[in-house]
Design a protein around this motif. Structure first.
Motif, short mmCIF file in Angstrom:
data_model
loop_
_atom_site.label_atom_id
_atom_site.label_comp_id
_atom_site.label_asym_id
_atom_site.label_seq_id
_atom_site.Cartn_x
_atom_site.Cartn_y
_atom_site.Cartn_z
N THR A 161 0.85 -1.18 0.00
CA THR A 161 0.00 0.00 0.00
C THR A 161 0.88 1.23 0.00
OG1 THR A 161 -0.13 0.35 2.39
CG2 THR A 161 -1.69 -1.21 1.43
N THR A 162 0.38 2.28 -0.60
CA THR A 162 1.05 3.57 -0.49
C THR A 162 0.58 4.21 0.82
OG1 THR A 162 -0.71 4.55 -1.81
CG2 THR A 162 1.29 3.87 -2.98
N GLY A 163 1.12 5.37 1.15
CA GLY A 163 0.78 6.02 2.41
C GLY A 163 -0.72 6.20 2.58
N HIS A 164 -1.22 5.78 3.73
CA HIS A 164 -2.64 5.86 4.11
C HIS A 164 -3.56 5.13 3.13
CE1 HIS A 164 -1.75 8.49 7.44
NE2 HIS A 164 -0.99 9.22 6.63
N GLY A 165 -3.01 4.16 2.42
CA GLY A 165 -3.81 3.41 1.46
C GLY A 165 -4.24 2.06 2.01
N SER A 166 -4.86 1.27 1.15
CA SER A 166 -5.28 -0.07 1.53
C SER A 166 -5.13 -1.00 0.33
CB SER A 166 -6.73 -0.08 2.03
OG SER A 166 -7.60 0.35 1.01
N GLU A 167 -5.16 -2.27 0.61
CA GLU A 167 -4.98 -3.32 -0.41
C GLU A 167 -5.85 -4.49 -0.02
OE1 GLU A 167 -4.12 -4.70 -3.29
OE2 GLU A 167 -1.97 -4.86 -3.15
N VAL A 168 -6.46 -5.13 -1.00
CA VAL A 168 -7.21 -6.37 -0.77
C VAL A 168 -6.67 -7.41 -1.73
CG1 VAL A 168 -9.48 -7.48 -0.76
CG2 VAL A 168 -9.28 -5.06 -0.12
N MET A 169 -6.36 -8.57 -1.18
CA MET A 169 -5.92 -9.68 -2.02
C MET A 169 -6.53 -10.97 -1.50
SD MET A 169 -1.92 -9.83 -0.78
CE MET A 169 -1.52 -11.11 -1.96
N VAL A 170 -6.62 -11.97 -2.36
CA VAL A 170 -7.14 -13.28 -1.97
C VAL A 170 -6.14 -14.34 -2.40
CG1 VAL A 170 -9.58 -12.61 -2.04
CG2 VAL A 170 -8.50 -13.53 -4.09
N PHE A 171 -6.13 -15.46 -1.65
CA PHE A 171 -5.24 -16.57 -1.99
C PHE A 171 -5.65 -17.79 -1.20
CE2 PHE A 171 -3.43 -14.37 1.62
CZ PHE A 171 -2.97 -15.37 2.46
N TYR A 172 -5.13 -18.94 -1.60
CA TYR A 172 -5.25 -20.18 -0.84
C TYR A 172 -3.88 -20.50 -0.26
CZ TYR A 172 -9.68 -21.13 -3.29
OH TYR A 172 -10.96 -21.07 -3.78
N ALA A 173 -3.79 -20.70 1.04
CA ALA A 173 -2.56 -21.18 1.68
C ALA A 173 -2.59 -22.70 1.61
CB ALA A 173 -2.48 -20.69 3.12
N LEU A 174 -1.54 -23.32 1.08
CA LEU A 174 -1.58 -24.75 0.79
C LEU A 174 -0.78 -25.63 1.74
CD1 LEU A 174 -1.27 -24.63 -3.10
CD2 LEU A 174 -3.34 -24.66 -1.68
N GLU A 175 -0.05 -25.03 2.69
CA GLU A 175 0.76 -25.85 3.58
C GLU A 175 0.83 -25.20 4.96
OE1 GLU A 175 4.14 -28.06 1.87
OE2 GLU A 175 5.31 -27.04 3.41
N THR A 176 0.60 -26.02 5.99
CA THR A 176 0.67 -25.52 7.36
C THR A 176 2.11 -25.19 7.71
OG1 THR A 176 0.90 -27.74 8.29
CG2 THR A 176 -1.35 -26.87 8.09
N GLY A 177 2.27 -24.29 8.67
CA GLY A 177 3.61 -23.92 9.12
C GLY A 177 3.69 -22.46 9.50
N ARG A 178 4.89 -22.04 9.90
CA ARG A 178 5.18 -20.65 10.26
C ARG A 178 6.01 -20.04 9.15
NH1 ARG A 178 4.18 -19.79 15.75
NH2 ARG A 178 5.46 -17.91 15.78
N TYR A 179 5.60 -18.87 8.66
CA TYR A 179 6.27 -18.22 7.55
C TYR A 179 6.62 -16.78 7.93
CZ TYR A 179 4.39 -22.21 5.07
OH TYR A 179 4.09 -23.49 4.69
N GLU A 180 7.85 -16.38 7.61
CA GLU A 180 8.27 -15.01 7.88
C GLU A 180 7.57 -14.06 6.92
OE1 GLU A 180 12.48 -14.55 7.60
OE2 GLU A 180 12.85 -15.57 9.50
N VAL A 181 7.24 -12.88 7.43
CA VAL A 181 6.69 -11.81 6.60
C VAL A 181 7.75 -10.72 6.53
CG1 VAL A 181 4.87 -10.08 6.38
CG2 VAL A 181 4.33 -12.35 7.31
#
Length: 199
Positions: A161-181
């Motif tokens: 997002t740019t400053g003071h903006g927003s974003e919407v996305m969709v996806f399927y997560a296919l594997e359990t676990g911990r992932y870094e962002v």
């Protein structure tokens, strides 16, 4: 003798809490289970998740989502800077980004009658602002290059997002676990964690 019993009981409690192999969403206990691969489940209810970019990081710092159902992720930016949310190495499918209508009410009002007809606008039925409000935004399998020059790659769970903006996305997560962002504009330490749990 009494203090020894209390110390032993306390140590047992800490050991039990520290070895939680079945941590539930919303908890911070470690998980020791093997990753589970799942197929996308288009018939399951959509799972809504929200992340807010603050001056001092993201909220929540750890986000929990299920494997399998479609995830609708909303990113909101409360800072003036461009911010990114990229999940490293998450196996995902059907990653799509919301693209709003390509015109504003002002744009519609400035169009010729032929251009208005081409986009389905009839000034006799509604005003331009109402038309734009009800124009359908669409989900697309690509996201434009950010103002800072960073392009989310197809298949990556990566929104910005740019400053003071927003974003919407969709996806399927296919594997359990911990992932870094991570945020590619702020290299080094991860900005958060995405935990994918079995539904």
């Amino acid at each position: 003798m009494r203090w020894t019993s209390v110390a032993v009981a306390g140590a047992m409690l800490l050991t039990a809490c520290g070895n939680d192999a079945t941590a539930r969403p919303g908890t911070s206990g470690p998980t020791t289970t093997e990753a589970v691969r799942v197929a996308p489940d288009p018939y399951a209810d959509v799972f809504d998740a929200r992340v807010v970019f603050e001056a001092d990081g993201i909220e929540p710092a750890t986000l929990f989502v299920p494997a399998g159902p479609r995830i609708r992720l909303v990113l909101r930016n409360r800072t003036v800077d461009e911010r990114h949310f990229r999940v490293k190495a998450l196996p995902a499918d059907e990653v799509l980004w919301l693209h709003p209508p390509e015109f504003t009410a002002f744009d519609v009002e400035q169009m010729t009658p032929e251009e208005q007809a081409a986009i389905g606008f009839d000034p006799g039925e509604t005003d331009a602002e109402h038309f734009v409000h009800h124009s359908e935004a669409t989900f697309m399998p690509r996201k434009d290059v950010s103002p800072a020059g960073i392009e989310p790659l197809p298949g990556d769970v990566h929104g910005y997002t740019t400053g003071h903006g927003s974003e919407v996305m969709v996806f399927y997560a296919l594997e359990t676990g911990r992932y870094e962002v991570e945020d590619p504009l702020r290299p080094g330490e991860p900005i958060g964690t995405l935990v994918v749990f079995a539904p």
